[in-house]
Write a protein that holds these residues in place. Structure first.
Motif, PDB file in Angstrom:
ATOM      1  N   TYR A 171       0.800  -1.210   0.000  1.00  0.00           N
ATOM      2  CA  TYR A 171       0.000   0.000   0.000  1.00  0.00           C
ATOM      3  C   TYR A 171       0.842   1.273   0.000  1.00  0.00           C
ATOM      4  N   SER A 172       2.117   1.167   0.322  1.00  0.00           N
ATOM      5  CA  SER A 172       2.961   2.364   0.272  1.00  0.00           C
ATOM      6  C   SER A 172       3.222   2.795  -1.165  1.00  0.00           C
ATOM      7  N   HIS A 173       3.106   1.866  -2.110  1.00  0.00           N
ATOM      8  CA  HIS A 173       3.343   2.200  -3.513  1.00  0.00           C
ATOM      9  C   HIS A 173       2.053   2.356  -4.311  1.00  0.00           C
TER      10      HIS A 173
ATOM     11  N   GLU B  78      -3.272   6.995   1.014  1.00  0.00           N
ATOM     12  CA  GLU B  78      -2.563   7.351   2.252  1.00  0.00           C
ATOM     13  C   GLU B  78      -3.326   6.857   3.473  1.00  0.00           C
ATOM     14  N   ARG B  79      -4.643   6.914   3.403  1.00  0.00           N
ATOM     15  CA  ARG B  79      -5.464   6.479   4.533  1.00  0.00           C
ATOM     16  C   ARG B  79      -5.337   4.961   4.767  1.00  0.00           C
ATOM     17  N   SER B  80      -5.378   4.174   3.688  1.00  0.00           N
ATOM     18  CA  SER B  80      -5.248   2.727   3.857  1.00  0.00           C
ATOM     19  C   SER B  80      -3.849   2.361   4.341  1.00  0.00           C
TER      20      SER B  80
ATOM     21  N   PHE C 243      -3.167   0.247   7.814  1.00  0.00           N
ATOM     22  CA  PHE C 243      -2.359  -0.962   7.856  1.00  0.00           C
ATOM     23  C   PHE C 243      -1.099  -0.760   8.699  1.00  0.00           C
ATOM     24  N   SER C 244      -0.527   0.422   8.655  1.00  0.00           N
ATOM     25  CA  SER C 244       0.681   0.686   9.435  1.00  0.00           C
ATOM     26  C   SER C 244       0.393   0.644  10.928  1.00  0.00           C
TER      27      SER C 244
END
Length: 134
Positions: free
Chosen positions: A53-55, A59-61, A65-66
């Motif tokens: 999801y970082s790529h 930003e919210r997801s 997850f973080s």
């Protein structure tokens, strides 16, 4: 490569240990087991999904997850060893009382205690660490 393998095995063992402890503690039926399975599966996959999801994700997801993944790993770090220590203690006391034919069964901890002590200890450590990091 060996360190990575050790970390994956440790992470998997900690998650399985938590899952089976929750299932045996709650003993609430099939629907609860399915719900807990889905939640634990999401928690297991959260740290893995962070690079994906970082790529590609929003930003919210990525933030969900973080926070979920890193707090879950931070929770497992004290929960798993403390639970193993308490389970090992119970096994040792039980087998030593069987060998010596003594009444040492009085000092065996209840299964609820063996689950709740690591659960709340890990929870308070994570909450303290979260607010301390802020």
């Amino acid at each position: 490569m060996l360190i990575f393998f050790f970390l994956v095995i440790s992470y998997t063992a900690a998650n399985l240990y938590f899952y089976f402890k929750v299932i045996s503690f709650a003993n609430a039926g099939t629907l609860f087991n399915i719900l807990i399975s889905a939640v634990v599966l999401f928690l297991i996959l959260s740290p893995v999904l962070i690079p994906i999801y970082s790529h590609r994700g929003s930003e919210r997801s990525l933030q969900v997850f973080s926070y979920t993944g890193y707090l879950w790993v931070a929770f497992l770090v004290p929960f798993f060893p403390l639970g193993i220590i308490l389970d090992t203690y119970n096994v040792f006391v039980q087998y030593s009382s069987n060998i010596m034919n003594s009444g040492a069964g009085l000092i065996i901890m209840k299964p609820e205690t063996v689950f709740l002590v690591p659960l709340f200890t890990a929870f308070f450590i994570v909450v303290y660490g979260y607010f301390e990091a802020q």
